[in-house]
Motif scaffolding. Sequence first.
Motif, PDB file in Angstrom:
ATOM      1  N   GLU A 225      15.234   3.376  28.146  1.00  0.00           N
ATOM      2  CA  GLU A 225      16.162   4.624  28.721  1.00  0.00           C
ATOM      3  C   GLU A 225      16.638   5.204  27.451  1.00  0.00           C
ATOM      4  OE1 GLU A 225      15.481   6.326  31.177  1.00  0.00           O
ATOM      5  OE2 GLU A 225      14.177   5.224  32.222  1.00  0.00           O
ATOM      6  N   HIS A 228      21.980   9.954  27.235  1.00  0.00           N
ATOM      7  CA  HIS A 228      22.203  11.121  26.764  1.00  0.00           C
ATOM      8  C   HIS A 228      21.167  11.975  26.526  1.00  0.00           C
ATOM      9  CE1 HIS A 228      26.437   9.576  26.756  1.00  0.00           C
ATOM     10  NE2 HIS A 228      26.063   8.832  25.691  1.00  0.00           N
ATOM     11  N   LYS A 229      20.225  11.743  27.268  1.00  0.00           N
ATOM     12  CA  LYS A 229      18.729  12.579  26.939  1.00  0.00           C
ATOM     13  C   LYS A 229      18.850  13.959  27.124  1.00  0.00           C
ATOM     14  CE  LYS A 229      15.962  10.703  30.879  1.00  0.00           C
ATOM     15  NZ  LYS A 229      14.864   9.855  31.308  1.00  0.00           N
ATOM     16  N   LYS A 230      19.511  14.239  28.456  1.00  0.00           N
ATOM     17  CA  LYS A 230      19.630  15.622  28.914  1.00  0.00           C
ATOM     18  C   LYS A 230      20.374  16.614  27.952  1.00  0.00           C
ATOM     19  CE  LYS A 230      19.219  14.685  33.846  1.00  0.00           C
ATOM     20  NZ  LYS A 230      19.799  14.678  35.354  1.00  0.00           N
ATOM     21  N   GLU A 231      21.481  16.049  27.640  1.00  0.00           N
ATOM     22  CA  GLU A 231      22.212  16.821  26.490  1.00  0.00           C
ATOM     23  C   GLU A 231      21.660  16.988  25.182  1.00  0.00           C
ATOM     24  OE1 GLU A 231      23.236  13.755  28.237  1.00  0.00           O
ATOM     25  OE2 GLU A 231      25.439  13.930  28.487  1.00  0.00           O
ATOM     26  N   ILE A 233      18.196  16.872  24.821  1.00  0.00           N
ATOM     27  CA  ILE A 233      17.269  17.878  25.007  1.00  0.00           C
ATOM     28  C   ILE A 233      17.661  19.433  25.030  1.00  0.00           C
ATOM     29  CG2 ILE A 233      15.417  18.593  26.653  1.00  0.00           C
ATOM     30  CD1 ILE A 233      14.984  15.583  27.158  1.00  0.00           C
ATOM     31  N   LYS A 234      18.853  19.429  25.762  1.00  0.00           N
ATOM     32  CA  LYS A 234      19.394  20.891  25.949  1.00  0.00           C
ATOM     33  C   LYS A 234      19.647  21.485  24.826  1.00  0.00           C
ATOM     34  CE  LYS A 234      22.737  23.150  28.957  1.00  0.00           C
ATOM     35  NZ  LYS A 234      23.628  23.917  27.950  1.00  0.00           N
ATOM     36  N   GLU A 235      20.321  20.700  23.713  1.00  0.00           N
ATOM     37  CA  GLU A 235      20.818  21.302  22.577  1.00  0.00           C
ATOM     38  C   GLU A 235      19.711  21.289  21.420  1.00  0.00           C
ATOM     39  OE1 GLU A 235      24.442  20.772  19.273  1.00  0.00           O
ATOM     40  OE2 GLU A 235      24.614  19.650  21.171  1.00  0.00           O
ATOM     41  N   THR A 237      16.585  22.024  22.479  1.00  0.00           N
ATOM     42  CA  THR A 237      15.640  23.241  22.846  1.00  0.00           C
ATOM     43  C   THR A 237      16.271  24.451  22.820  1.00  0.00           C
ATOM     44  OG1 THR A 237      15.945  22.521  25.014  1.00  0.00           O
ATOM     45  CG2 THR A 237      13.985  21.672  24.054  1.00  0.00           C
ATOM     46  N   LEU A 266       9.361  13.605  27.657  1.00  0.00           N
ATOM     47  CA  LEU A 266      10.740  14.004  28.102  1.00  0.00           C
ATOM     48  C   LEU A 266      10.922  15.477  28.432  1.00  0.00           C
ATOM     49  CD1 LEU A 266      13.116  11.947  25.521  1.00  0.00           C
ATOM     50  CD2 LEU A 266      12.232  11.199  27.727  1.00  0.00           C
ATOM     51  N   TRP A 267      10.286  16.315  27.721  1.00  0.00           N
ATOM     52  CA  TRP A 267      10.375  17.910  28.011  1.00  0.00           C
ATOM     53  C   TRP A 267       9.094  18.511  27.313  1.00  0.00           C
ATOM     54  CZ3 TRP A 267      10.597  21.926  24.544  1.00  0.00           C
ATOM     55  CH2 TRP A 267      11.017  22.903  25.075  1.00  0.00           C
TER      56      TRP A 267
END
Length: 460
Positions: A225, A228-231, A233-235, A237, A266-267
């Motif tokens: 894993e 903090h992958k969501k944070e 990816i968000k920043e 992209t 992941l994205w």
Amino acid sequence: MAKQTAPVKKNETITLTFEDLTHEGNGVGKINGYPLFVPYALPGEAASVKVVKVNKNFAFGKLLKVHKPSPDRVKAPCNVYHKCGGCQLQHMSYDKQLKMKRDQVKNVMRKIAHLDHIPVHPVIGMEDPWRYRNKVSIPVGEKDGELITGFYQKRSHRIIEDMETCVVQDEVNDRSIEAVRRIASSLGIKAYDEKTHRGVLRHVMVRTGQKTNETMIVLVTRTQELPHKKELIKELTETYPHVKSIIQNINDERTNVILGKKVKLLWGEEYIYDMIGDIKFAISAKSFYQVNPPQTEKLYKQALEYANIDHNDVVIDAYCGIGTISLFLAQKAKKVYGVEVVPEAISDAKKNAKINGITNAAFYVGEAEKVMPWWTAQGLKPDVIVVDPPRKGCDEELLKAMINMMPKRIVYVSCNPSTLARDLCILEDGGYATQEVQPVDMFPQTGHVECCSLLVRKDK
């Protein structure tokens, strides 16, 4: 009989005049016929040199001071050039680099292949020999609680901390690496420590489609894993719209190999796309795709010219990879058969054929030296064989299989002039005549040179 000793001693400082270059670009000077190899020295220069290693037949030195600079000496634009080792020739004018590479090919044709009479054409170079690489893999480390990224120093696993940019990388790759490092550091993601085999982030790999401006970011982790992958990816992209794909590659082994076997999307998309000429290629995290597409196009145009195929010709592309050369050939040929040992590459090749609406190219998984004799047994008779092997050259069984198939022409694309020359000897003995060699500069500022060679069956 008295034992012969070297005319220099380790740690001795001497004055040396250089007269030649090795194929890696090191200067060669001699004392009473005894050669010293010195990085960053150029022919015609006189310099102070410290002897750092002495062997029976040659020595290595370190350049201390150039007393008489060569007109071919230029200032390297990279501020970590002497630390990094990724480039070897930034101190040399580009014209001199191209001449050195042509001389290298001529030398191996003479010394190894004994083909003095074969034309070796001037190297096809780049108009702008900088910022050409579309892929970078950078190790991640830590200092004072912050993430650092940079290539390893020569012959070490110490990251070069003051490396702000890489002058042979696409600038998009530079910016993407910097963004991942900054964002991951602010989120507290820890770097992998190879001594303790702990931590998370090992490498960051970035691939860019130079014609499409699409970017893929691959985060290589030790862990299953990514914290903090969501944070992250968000920043990434939201700030960088050119990013089309973010991949996690998991490598939990104690190894120097960069990529592990497991890949997670992941994205975004599993692939990005790029163009070579008018052919579109899907590029995955583990695809082999040439790092210099403009020069690749020139190389493949040369291969196509040498192949001289028409709509009735059957062609075999050995070591076909993701189908890069095969699809160029298929635009002219009746049928192209590609063979490659890596299953993922064949899957990509089939996908690329479909993307481009090419129906006359078929791709097979297997070792070319085993598949081609089987094809012969099935009655397949190619008019042309194109081969583009790795640096070690062709397997001898593959060369035999090519000779037994008796194509009219063989086009040999090579990234190693020495193994090319070795293999040309075998093909010459097998009934083929080497016609010409065209070098192409795929990797400016380095000692590497690619070649495209044409062989014709002698009874033709």
